[in-house]
Design a protein around this motif. Structure first.
Motif, PDB file in Angstrom:
ATOM      1  N   SER A  25       0.815  -1.217   0.000  1.00  0.00           N
ATOM      2  CA  SER A  25       0.000   0.000   0.000  1.00  0.00           C
ATOM      3  C   SER A  25       0.849   1.269   0.000  1.00  0.00           C
ATOM      4  CB  SER A  25      -0.941   0.010   1.209  1.00  0.00           C
ATOM      5  OG  SER A  25      -1.934  -0.978   1.057  1.00  0.00           O
ATOM      6  N   GLY A  26       2.069   1.181   0.502  1.00  0.00           N
ATOM      7  CA  GLY A  26       2.945   2.345   0.439  1.00  0.00           C
ATOM      8  C   GLY A  26       3.193   2.776  -0.988  1.00  0.00           C
ATOM      9  N   TYR A  27       3.253   1.799  -1.908  1.00  0.00           N
ATOM     10  CA  TYR A  27       3.490   2.130  -3.315  1.00  0.00           C
ATOM     11  C   TYR A  27       2.342   2.960  -3.877  1.00  0.00           C
ATOM     12  CZ  TYR A  27       3.808   1.699  -8.340  1.00  0.00           C
ATOM     13  OH  TYR A  27       3.849   2.000  -9.679  1.00  0.00           O
ATOM     14  N   THR A  28       1.100   2.471  -3.707  1.00  0.00           N
ATOM     15  CA  THR A  28      -0.031   3.210  -4.264  1.00  0.00           C
ATOM     16  C   THR A  28      -0.206   4.565  -3.589  1.00  0.00           C
ATOM     17  OG1 THR A  28      -1.489   1.975  -2.772  1.00  0.00           O
ATOM     18  CG2 THR A  28      -1.304   1.181  -5.017  1.00  0.00           C
ATOM     19  N   LYS A  83       1.660 -19.671  -6.955  1.00  0.00           N
ATOM     20  CA  LYS A  83       1.240 -18.288  -6.661  1.00  0.00           C
ATOM     21  C   LYS A  83       2.307 -17.542  -5.879  1.00  0.00           C
ATOM     22  CE  LYS A  83      -2.620 -19.093  -4.419  1.00  0.00           C
ATOM     23  NZ  LYS A  83      -2.688 -20.576  -4.387  1.00  0.00           N
ATOM     24  N   LYS A  84       2.878 -18.214  -4.889  1.00  0.00           N
ATOM     25  CA  LYS A  84       3.840 -17.554  -4.012  1.00  0.00           C
ATOM     26  C   LYS A  84       5.127 -17.205  -4.763  1.00  0.00           C
ATOM     27  CE  LYS A  84       5.951 -18.071   0.579  1.00  0.00           C
ATOM     28  NZ  LYS A  84       6.053 -18.956   1.768  1.00  0.00           N
ATOM     29  N   ARG A  85       5.576 -18.086  -5.629  1.00  0.00           N
ATOM     30  CA  ARG A  85       6.798 -17.820  -6.390  1.00  0.00           C
ATOM     31  C   ARG A  85       6.610 -16.642  -7.346  1.00  0.00           C
ATOM     32  NH1 ARG A  85       7.534 -22.586  -8.044  1.00  0.00           N
ATOM     33  NH2 ARG A  85       6.996 -22.506 -10.260  1.00  0.00           N
ATOM     34  N   LEU A  86       5.471 -16.605  -8.015  1.00  0.00           N
ATOM     35  CA  LEU A  86       5.193 -15.490  -8.914  1.00  0.00           C
ATOM     36  C   LEU A  86       4.996 -14.191  -8.131  1.00  0.00           C
ATOM     37  CD1 LEU A  86       2.783 -17.170 -11.492  1.00  0.00           C
ATOM     38  CD2 LEU A  86       5.212 -16.630 -11.779  1.00  0.00           C
ATOM     39  N   LEU A  87       4.426 -14.309  -6.929  1.00  0.00           N
ATOM     40  CA  LEU A  87       4.268 -13.130  -6.078  1.00  0.00           C
ATOM     41  C   LEU A  87       5.626 -12.539  -5.709  1.00  0.00           C
ATOM     42  CD1 LEU A  87       2.332 -11.309  -4.417  1.00  0.00           C
ATOM     43  CD2 LEU A  87       2.583 -12.940  -2.537  1.00  0.00           C
ATOM     44  N   LEU A  88       6.598 -13.391  -5.428  1.00  0.00           N
ATOM     45  CA  LEU A  88       7.942 -12.918  -5.101  1.00  0.00           C
ATOM     46  C   LEU A  88       8.554 -12.167  -6.286  1.00  0.00           C
ATOM     47  CD1 LEU A  88      10.443 -12.764  -3.295  1.00  0.00           C
ATOM     48  CD2 LEU A  88      11.086 -15.048  -4.125  1.00  0.00           C
ATOM     49  N   LEU A  89       8.410 -12.713  -7.482  1.00  0.00           N
ATOM     50  CA  LEU A  89       8.973 -12.059  -8.668  1.00  0.00           C
ATOM     51  C   LEU A  89       8.321 -10.699  -8.910  1.00  0.00           C
ATOM     52  CD1 LEU A  89       9.227 -15.103 -11.118  1.00  0.00           C
ATOM     53  CD2 LEU A  89      11.104 -13.954  -9.907  1.00  0.00           C
ATOM     54  N   SER A  90       7.011 -10.626  -8.750  1.00  0.00           N
ATOM     55  CA  SER A  90       6.331  -9.354  -8.960  1.00  0.00           C
ATOM     56  C   SER A  90       6.721  -8.330  -7.898  1.00  0.00           C
ATOM     57  CB  SER A  90       4.817  -9.552  -8.967  1.00  0.00           C
ATOM     58  OG  SER A  90       4.339  -9.955  -7.703  1.00  0.00           O
ATOM     59  N   THR A  91       6.950  -8.796  -6.672  1.00  0.00           N
ATOM     60  CA  THR A  91       7.373  -7.894  -5.601  1.00  0.00           C
ATOM     61  C   THR A  91       8.748  -7.312  -5.890  1.00  0.00           C
ATOM     62  OG1 THR A  91       6.073  -9.132  -3.987  1.00  0.00           O
ATOM     63  CG2 THR A  91       7.832  -7.724  -3.126  1.00  0.00           C
ATOM     64  N   GLY A  93      10.100  -6.910  -8.764  1.00  0.00           N
ATOM     65  CA  GLY A  93       9.974  -5.979  -9.868  1.00  0.00           C
ATOM     66  C   GLY A  93       9.418  -4.632  -9.443  1.00  0.00           C
ATOM     67  N   CYS A  94       8.422  -4.648  -8.555  1.00  0.00           N
ATOM     68  CA  CYS A  94       7.833  -3.387  -8.099  1.00  0.00           C
ATOM     69  C   CYS A  94       8.805  -2.600  -7.236  1.00  0.00           C
ATOM     70  CB  CYS A  94       6.539  -3.658  -7.329  1.00  0.00           C
ATOM     71  SG  CYS A  94       5.613  -2.157  -6.944  1.00  0.00           S
ATOM     72  N   VAL A  95       9.521  -3.289  -6.364  1.00  0.00           N
ATOM     73  CA  VAL A  95      10.513  -2.614  -5.515  1.00  0.00           C
ATOM     74  C   VAL A  95      11.606  -1.980  -6.375  1.00  0.00           C
ATOM     75  CG1 VAL A  95      12.332  -3.001  -3.807  1.00  0.00           C
ATOM     76  CG2 VAL A  95      10.061  -3.993  -3.454  1.00  0.00           C
ATOM     77  N   ALA A  96      12.113  -2.721  -7.347  1.00  0.00           N
ATOM     78  CA  ALA A  96      13.160  -2.196  -8.222  1.00  0.00           C
ATOM     79  C   ALA A  96      12.649  -1.021  -9.054  1.00  0.00           C
ATOM     80  CB  ALA A  96      13.684  -3.297  -9.134  1.00  0.00           C
ATOM     81  N   GLY A  97      11.417  -1.132  -9.574  1.00  0.00           N
ATOM     82  CA  GLY A  97      10.857  -0.046 -10.374  1.00  0.00           C
ATOM     83  C   GLY A  97      10.615   1.203  -9.560  1.00  0.00           C
ATOM     84  N   THR A  98      10.177   1.043  -8.312  1.00  0.00           N
ATOM     85  CA  THR A  98       9.959   2.194  -7.436  1.00  0.00           C
ATOM     86  C   THR A  98      11.276   2.900  -7.134  1.00  0.00           C
ATOM     87  OG1 THR A  98       8.068   1.067  -6.441  1.00  0.00           O
ATOM     88  CG2 THR A  98       8.965   2.956  -5.252  1.00  0.00           C
ATOM     89  N   ASN A 120       4.267  -0.338 -11.751  1.00  0.00           N
ATOM     90  CA  ASN A 120       2.815  -0.492 -11.631  1.00  0.00           C
ATOM     91  C   ASN A 120       2.327  -1.806 -12.225  1.00  0.00           C
ATOM     92  OD1 ASN A 120       0.539   0.797 -10.488  1.00  0.00           O
ATOM     93  ND2 ASN A 120      -0.205   1.316 -12.519  1.00  0.00           N
ATOM     94  N   PHE A 121       2.986  -2.282 -13.283  1.00  0.00           N
ATOM     95  CA  PHE A 121       2.646  -3.602 -13.818  1.00  0.00           C
ATOM     96  C   PHE A 121       2.923  -4.682 -12.771  1.00  0.00           C
ATOM     97  CE2 PHE A 121       4.413  -7.512 -15.708  1.00  0.00           C
ATOM     98  CZ  PHE A 121       3.249  -8.026 -16.262  1.00  0.00           C
ATOM     99  N   CYS A 122       4.074  -4.621 -12.143  1.00  0.00           N
ATOM    100  CA  CYS A 122       4.421  -5.625 -11.129  1.00  0.00           C
ATOM    101  C   CYS A 122       3.518  -5.506  -9.905  1.00  0.00           C
ATOM    102  CB  CYS A 122       5.892  -5.474 -10.733  1.00  0.00           C
ATOM    103  SG  CYS A 122       7.044  -5.946 -12.039  1.00  0.00           S
ATOM    104  N   PHE A 123       3.175  -4.273  -9.531  1.00  0.00           N
ATOM    105  CA  PHE A 123       2.250  -4.090  -8.413  1.00  0.00           C
ATOM    106  C   PHE A 123       0.910  -4.752  -8.721  1.00  0.00           C
ATOM    107  CE2 PHE A 123      -1.391  -1.949  -6.625  1.00  0.00           C
ATOM    108  CZ  PHE A 123      -1.116  -1.979  -5.271  1.00  0.00           C
ATOM    109  N   GLY A 124       0.353  -4.478  -9.910  1.00  0.00           N
ATOM    110  CA  GLY A 124      -0.942  -5.034 -10.271  1.00  0.00           C
ATOM    111  C   GLY A 124      -0.929  -6.546 -10.325  1.00  0.00           C
ATOM    112  N   SER A 125       0.137  -7.126 -10.835  1.00  0.00           N
ATOM    113  CA  SER A 125       0.246  -8.585 -10.891  1.00  0.00           C
ATOM    114  C   SER A 125       0.295  -9.171  -9.488  1.00  0.00           C
ATOM    115  CB  SER A 125       1.496  -8.984 -11.678  1.00  0.00           C
ATOM    116  OG  SER A 125       1.434  -8.508 -13.013  1.00  0.00           O
ATOM    117  N   GLY A 126       1.070  -8.559  -8.606  1.00  0.00           N
ATOM    118  CA  GLY A 126       1.159  -9.035  -7.232  1.00  0.00           C
ATOM    119  C   GLY A 126      -0.143  -8.881  -6.472  1.00  0.00           C
ATOM    120  N   GLU A 127      -0.876  -7.817  -6.759  1.00  0.00           N
ATOM    121  CA  GLU A 127      -2.159  -7.579  -6.104  1.00  0.00           C
ATOM    122  C   GLU A 127      -3.139  -8.708  -6.403  1.00  0.00           C
ATOM    123  OE1 GLU A 127      -4.969  -3.642  -5.608  1.00  0.00           O
ATOM    124  OE2 GLU A 127      -4.305  -4.185  -7.621  1.00  0.00           O
ATOM    125  N   ASN A 128      -3.169  -9.176  -7.647  1.00  0.00           N
ATOM    126  CA  ASN A 128      -4.049 -10.281  -8.015  1.00  0.00           C
ATOM    127  C   ASN A 128      -3.629 -11.578  -7.329  1.00  0.00           C
ATOM    128  OD1 ASN A 128      -5.245  -8.438  -9.742  1.00  0.00           O
ATOM    129  ND2 ASN A 128      -4.129  -9.167 -11.540  1.00  0.00           N
TER     130      ASN A 128
END
Length: 426
Positions: A25-28, A83-91, A93-98, A120-128
């Motif tokens: 939520s800090g990202y958004t 799900k968890k492995r893909l969640l890690l990758l998206s996280t 990506g979002c941290v690096a992009g931020t 934002n792409f990585c955030f949205g993927s992780g949110e799902n």
């Protein structure tokens, strides 16, 4: 708390799941809502008339990527129980992009757009993906309150990131720093807090789903599973109606969340510090709304709760449009906060009830697809209206209200019990 959880789920695991809402939520809050959006328009775009449209267009690109990938990514996660492995990758990506947004100085439009799209792409993927864990950890009768726990804790996470940014901005301004100097530091703070706060999720949250395809099936199984879903679309008509409803009301929410700081700056004349204080308070009211309405929806009903909150959104639009000065606008913003927490928590819980247990990530991917399409539709409507009307932000916010009206009309055709029976018959 334990009585609300599914068999075998411990309280610390539910807390770890909710902590991901706290982390992301800090990202958004900082990037999309309070700091970087206004900085993008005023500093990166140099205050040009096309700045708001450039911002909403950049977000639209990132959301389009989520729309194209979300159901297939979810189908792949279900098929391979990852799900968890893909969640890690998206996280990651979002941290690096931020963190990369710290490189976006005055005039650096290309760099800013690149890292906004990536993060934002990585955030949205992780949110799902994190949402797809909800039906696995909550009992059916308590899915609303557990969803509310996550959203309320999420807004507190937004408060932490925003509070840290606000403290730094105040200190930096006191010594004469400009936005081009202190906003990049806020991006690094936000990225760091996201990374640290998400650790409990990856340490404690379990992957309970079982593989639905052979280990060597690869990506083709995702396409096959998604094709099956499309072929059976008529069977899930209540889910489809709710996704159409989501598309409408989330378009209104997305416009408010994405452009709140810009509206406060352009229409209300708020300073950066005033805007940060406003968003700080809104996050607090959103946390209260998510927590309180999470319990309300399990008693009153998910659809009735959502109808109530959509009426609240219409009240917010009317107040913001009528506001000539800060007091009424502050009231409108806090009504939005209460409704935001409630409507987002209810939406996630409804999808959890309408999704087949063996296809959670895929169906939450469809939900994410609708949410991200709305995230293009709402802000782009606002951005185009403000551009074509020579900067009339009041007209833009008024048109936003039409999305909540459409959402209420479509919601009337959703039968939650019928939709739940279709999901369990999968």
């Amino acid at each position: 708390m334990t009585a609300s959880l599914a068999p075998g789920v411990r309280r610390r695991e539910a807390w770890a799941w909710a902590m991901y809402d706290f982390a992301n939520s800090g990202y958004t809050t900082v990037v999309i809502t309070a700091v970087f959006n206004a900085y993008f328009v005023a500093v990166v775009a140099g205050g040009a008339d096309w700045g708001t449209l450039a911002w909403t267009s950049t977000l639209a690109i990132s959301y389009a990527l989520v729309i194209l990938s979300a159901p297939l990514l979810g189908a792949y996660a279900d098929a391979h129980a990852c799900k968890k492995r893909l969640l890690l990758l998206s996280t990651l990506g979002c941290v690096a992009g931020t963190a990369g947004l710290a490189l976006a100085g005055p005039g650096a439009l290309g760099i800013a757009m690149l890292f906004v799209v990536l993060s934002n792409f990585c955030f949205g993927s992780g949110e799902n993906l994190i949402a797809a864990f909800l039906p696995e950890i909550a009992r059916e009768g308590a899915i609303g309150r557990v969803s509310g726990w996550g959203w309320s804790l999420g807004y507190l996470g937004g408060l932490l990131s925003l509070g840290a940014s606000l403290a730094y901005v105040g200190w930096a301004q006191a010594r004469g720093d400009t936005a081009a100097q202190f906003v990049p530091v806020c991006m690094l703070l936000t990225a760091g807090l996201f990374a640290v706060a998400s650790l409990p999720t990856f340490l404690l949250l379990r992957e309970r789903s079982q593989p639905q395809a052979p280990s060597g099936a690869g990506a083709r199984v995702a396409f096959a599973r998604f094709a099956r879903t499309l072929g059976e679309a008529g069977r899930y008509r209540d889910l489809l109606r709710f996704l159409a409803c989501t598309l409408c009301y989330q378009a209104g929410i997305a416009a408010v969340v994405t452009l709140a700081a810009i509206y406060a700056d352009q229409a209300m004349g708020f300073s950066t510090q005033d805007t940060l204080l406003l968003i700080l308070l809104v996050n607090l009211t959103a946390a209260l709304g998510a927590l309180a309405f999470g319990y309300v929806q399990d008693r009153l009903g998910h659809l009735a709760t959502l109808r109530l909150t959509l009426c609240g959104w219409l009240l917010m639009v009317a107040l913001a449009w009528a506001a000539e000065g800060p007091p009424l606008f502050w009231l409108a913003a806090n009504v939005a906060g209460l409704c935001m927490g409630a409507s987002q928590s209810a939406g996630r819980a409804i999808v959890g009830l309408l999704a087949p247990p063996t296809r959670l990530a895929e169906f939450f991917g469809l939900w994410g697809q609708a949410v991200k399409l709305s995230s293009i539709l709402g802000p782009m409507t606002y951005g185009l209206t403000s551009w074509l009307s020579a900067g009339d932000h009041r007209l833009a916010i008024l048109l936003t209200g039409s999305y909540f009206v459409l959402g209420l009309l479509i919601l009337a055709g959703v039968d939650l019990e019928r939709g739940r029976r279709a999901a369990l018959g999968d």
